[in-house]
Design a protein around this motif. Sequence first.
Motif, PDB file in Angstrom:
ATOM      1  N   ALA A  96      27.619  -8.482 -30.937  1.00 26.57           N
ATOM      2  CA  ALA A  96      27.793  -9.400 -32.192  1.00 26.57           C
ATOM      3  C   ALA A  96      27.799  -8.803 -33.493  1.00 26.57           C
ATOM      4  CB  ALA A  96      26.348 -10.247 -32.175  1.00 26.57           C
ATOM      5  N   VAL A  97      27.286  -7.465 -33.740  1.00 27.15           N
ATOM      6  CA  VAL A  97      27.400  -6.762 -34.842  1.00 27.15           C
ATOM      7  C   VAL A  97      28.564  -6.250 -34.873  1.00 27.15           C
ATOM      8  CG1 VAL A  97      26.233  -4.874 -35.875  1.00 27.15           C
ATOM      9  CG2 VAL A  97      24.488  -6.552 -34.917  1.00 27.15           C
ATOM     10  N   ALA A  98      29.048  -5.748 -33.784  1.00 22.46           N
ATOM     11  CA  ALA A  98      30.412  -4.991 -33.995  1.00 22.46           C
ATOM     12  C   ALA A  98      31.540  -6.070 -34.382  1.00 22.46           C
ATOM     13  CB  ALA A  98      30.759  -4.347 -32.714  1.00 22.46           C
ATOM     14  N   TRP A 120      14.949  -8.256 -32.664  1.00 24.26           N
ATOM     15  CA  TRP A 120      14.536  -7.719 -34.055  1.00 24.26           C
ATOM     16  C   TRP A 120      13.011  -7.825 -34.079  1.00 24.26           C
ATOM     17  CZ3 TRP A 120      16.145  -5.449 -38.178  1.00 24.26           C
ATOM     18  CH2 TRP A 120      15.558  -5.816 -39.532  1.00 24.26           C
ATOM     19  N   ILE A 121      12.306  -6.864 -34.594  1.00 23.88           N
ATOM     20  CA  ILE A 121      10.958  -6.862 -34.855  1.00 23.88           C
ATOM     21  C   ILE A 121      10.561  -7.040 -36.514  1.00 23.88           C
ATOM     22  CG2 ILE A 121       8.845  -5.340 -34.808  1.00 23.88           C
ATOM     23  CD1 ILE A 121      10.372  -3.863 -32.616  1.00 23.88           C
ATOM     24  N   GLY A 122      11.257  -6.301 -37.280  1.00 21.46           N
ATOM     25  CA  GLY A 122      11.098  -6.593 -38.896  1.00 21.46           C
ATOM     26  C   GLY A 122      10.149  -5.613 -39.265  1.00 21.46           C
ATOM     27  N   GLN A 123      10.069  -5.497 -40.543  1.00 19.60           N
ATOM     28  CA  GLN A 123       9.117  -4.728 -41.366  1.00 19.60           C
ATOM     29  C   GLN A 123       7.626  -5.217 -41.067  1.00 19.60           C
ATOM     30  OE1 GLN A 123      10.210  -4.266 -45.299  1.00 19.60           O
ATOM     31  NE2 GLN A 123      12.041  -2.950 -44.702  1.00 19.60           N
ATOM     32  N   ALA A 124       7.173  -6.434 -41.027  1.00 21.10           N
ATOM     33  CA  ALA A 124       6.124  -6.925 -40.785  1.00 21.10           C
ATOM     34  C   ALA A 124       5.726  -6.553 -39.432  1.00 21.10           C
ATOM     35  CB  ALA A 124       6.026  -8.477 -41.189  1.00 21.10           C
ATOM     36  N   GLU A 125       6.084  -6.857 -38.557  1.00 19.78           N
ATOM     37  CA  GLU A 125       5.691  -6.665 -37.215  1.00 19.78           C
ATOM     38  C   GLU A 125       5.680  -5.185 -36.874  1.00 19.78           C
ATOM     39  OE1 GLU A 125       7.876  -8.963 -34.173  1.00 19.78           O
ATOM     40  OE2 GLU A 125       8.026 -10.887 -35.772  1.00 19.78           O
ATOM     41  N   ALA A 126       6.597  -4.294 -37.269  1.00 20.88           N
ATOM     42  CA  ALA A 126       6.586  -3.103 -37.190  1.00 20.88           C
ATOM     43  C   ALA A 126       5.380  -2.341 -37.695  1.00 20.88           C
ATOM     44  CB  ALA A 126       7.792  -2.449 -37.730  1.00 20.88           C
ATOM     45  N   ASN A 138      17.986 -12.163 -41.404  1.00 22.49           N
ATOM     46  CA  ASN A 138      18.220 -13.587 -41.896  1.00 22.49           C
ATOM     47  C   ASN A 138      18.757 -14.341 -40.768  1.00 22.49           C
ATOM     48  OD1 ASN A 138      17.090 -12.977 -44.474  1.00 22.49           O
ATOM     49  ND2 ASN A 138      19.373 -12.340 -45.305  1.00 22.49           N
ATOM     50  N   HIS A 139      18.619 -13.736 -39.516  1.00 22.10           N
ATOM     51  CA  HIS A 139      19.249 -14.318 -38.363  1.00 22.10           C
ATOM     52  C   HIS A 139      20.627 -14.918 -38.410  1.00 22.10           C
ATOM     53  CE1 HIS A 139      15.241 -14.150 -36.560  1.00 22.10           C
ATOM     54  NE2 HIS A 139      14.808 -14.641 -37.828  1.00 22.10           N
ATOM     55  N   GLN A 140      21.511 -14.171 -39.404  1.00 18.60           N
ATOM     56  CA  GLN A 140      23.029 -14.320 -39.559  1.00 18.60           C
ATOM     57  C   GLN A 140      23.659 -14.104 -38.408  1.00 18.60           C
ATOM     58  OE1 GLN A 140      24.093 -12.758 -43.291  1.00 18.60           O
ATOM     59  NE2 GLN A 140      22.712 -14.014 -44.531  1.00 18.60           N
ATOM     60  N   VAL A 141      23.158 -12.955 -37.494  1.00 14.32           N
ATOM     61  CA  VAL A 141      23.769 -12.746 -36.340  1.00 14.32           C
ATOM     62  C   VAL A 141      23.003 -12.268 -35.398  1.00 14.32           C
ATOM     63  CG1 VAL A 141      23.897 -10.370 -37.292  1.00 14.32           C
ATOM     64  CG2 VAL A 141      25.507 -10.752 -35.583  1.00 14.32           C
ATOM     65  N   GLN A 201      23.313  -4.027 -45.029  1.00 15.34           N
ATOM     66  CA  GLN A 201      24.069  -5.365 -44.731  1.00 15.34           C
ATOM     67  C   GLN A 201      23.522  -5.841 -43.195  1.00 15.34           C
ATOM     68  OE1 GLN A 201      28.204  -5.181 -45.603  1.00 15.34           O
ATOM     69  NE2 GLN A 201      27.892  -3.856 -47.634  1.00 15.34           N
ATOM     70  N   VAL A 202      23.589  -4.815 -42.367  1.00 14.07           N
ATOM     71  CA  VAL A 202      23.609  -5.011 -40.901  1.00 14.07           C
ATOM     72  C   VAL A 202      21.971  -5.531 -40.879  1.00 14.07           C
ATOM     73  CG1 VAL A 202      23.210  -4.207 -38.692  1.00 14.07           C
ATOM     74  CG2 VAL A 202      24.980  -3.602 -40.063  1.00 14.07           C
ATOM     75  N   SER A 203      21.041  -4.766 -41.583  1.00 17.02           N
ATOM     76  CA  SER A 203      19.655  -5.015 -41.480  1.00 17.02           C
ATOM     77  C   SER A 203      19.275  -6.501 -41.819  1.00 17.02           C
ATOM     78  CB  SER A 203      18.903  -4.105 -42.435  1.00 17.02           C
ATOM     79  OG  SER A 203      19.008  -2.763 -41.480  1.00 17.02           O
ATOM     80  N   ASP A 204      19.821  -6.788 -43.252  1.00 16.93           N
ATOM     81  CA  ASP A 204      19.738  -8.101 -43.958  1.00 16.93           C
ATOM     82  C   ASP A 204      20.319  -9.205 -43.007  1.00 16.93           C
ATOM     83  OD1 ASP A 204      18.669  -6.899 -46.045  1.00 16.93           O
ATOM     84  OD2 ASP A 204      20.488  -6.970 -47.251  1.00 16.93           O
TER      85      ASP A 204
END
Length: 347
Positions: free
Chosen positions: A305-307, A340-346, A296-299, A289-292
């Motif tokens: 912010a995540v906490a 955030w890096i993400g899978q593509a950039e990683a 998606n730039h929801q947070v 849930q945190v990753s999504d």
Amino acid sequence: MKYEQQVGYRYPKGRFAMVSVYAFTGAAILASTIFSLLLFLSIDDNPMMQTLFGGLAIIFEAGKFYAWYEYGERRAHRNYTGAITALVFYLVLAAISIGGSIGGINSATNTAQSHISVEQAKVESYNRQIAAIDNQIELNNMAAQKYIEMERIATGVTRIQEQNKTLREEQQRLAMERDSLPPVAQGSVIGLIDSLAKAFGTTSSQAQLGLVVFLSILLDFFAAFFVGLIGEEQRFRHYYRRHGGITLATVRDIEMEPAGYLPHIKEDETSDLQHESVEPEAPKTLFEQVSDALKNHQVTCTKKAVAKQFRLSSEEVDKIFEELTELGLVGKKANNHYHWIGQAEAA
């Protein structure tokens, strides 16, 4: 967390239970507020001062129960310093409230006691007048005996007998008025106080004080219990929606189902009738849930912010960001800020 074990064996409370809890809580808070108002309004007879003191009593009552609710919230989030602060505020306001309740209940009890005292005083007044007439008749009889010894029956004794006749008629009239008074109705509270005084071998005033203090403390703790119950249920519902794999609409549907209803049995029967098996979608973990949400730039990609978004403790946030960093989904800038890096950039 403690709610992880509860999700496995109970649902959020139904509508009837919550309506009952809110009704009990409202009634207890209203009663406590009224008793506090009785004390604060008696401080001054000036209408302006009564308005100010009445508002102060309401503020104290509302602040007291909110402090108790805040104590439960902070303790649930392991903010023990904040929980102690809220508890201190609650104890101070609860002491003021209990004092107000003692004054209000004691005033009502004294009013009932004073009514009984007035009625008993009327009876005692008649008894004293009747006793005084008895004494006067006794004195007249003694005087008549002296006249008899002096052989003055015609002049002295006859007059005294007429006086005694008049006094006895007056005595009978007073007795009839006394007996015509309505019986003194002893209320249940006064009867309870007298019974407690006899049981503990103390005076009625001490028994009344003990009863008033007990009822005031019980009322305050009763209201605090239900306020804490509401807060606990709200936190469990939030956790249930987040981690129980259901939505708020599903929770409402569960509340509308009859007692003993088990959703998985209904799903199994529907699946057997259709002769097909549909694998239920597994609920997402907290990490997913945190990753999504970050993807998606929801947070924003910060621990704070995540906490706040997922209502997590600092230890849980640190653990999630460590996993994200190890997987290369999150990077750390030179100023120690995450991005955030993400899978593509990683990759």
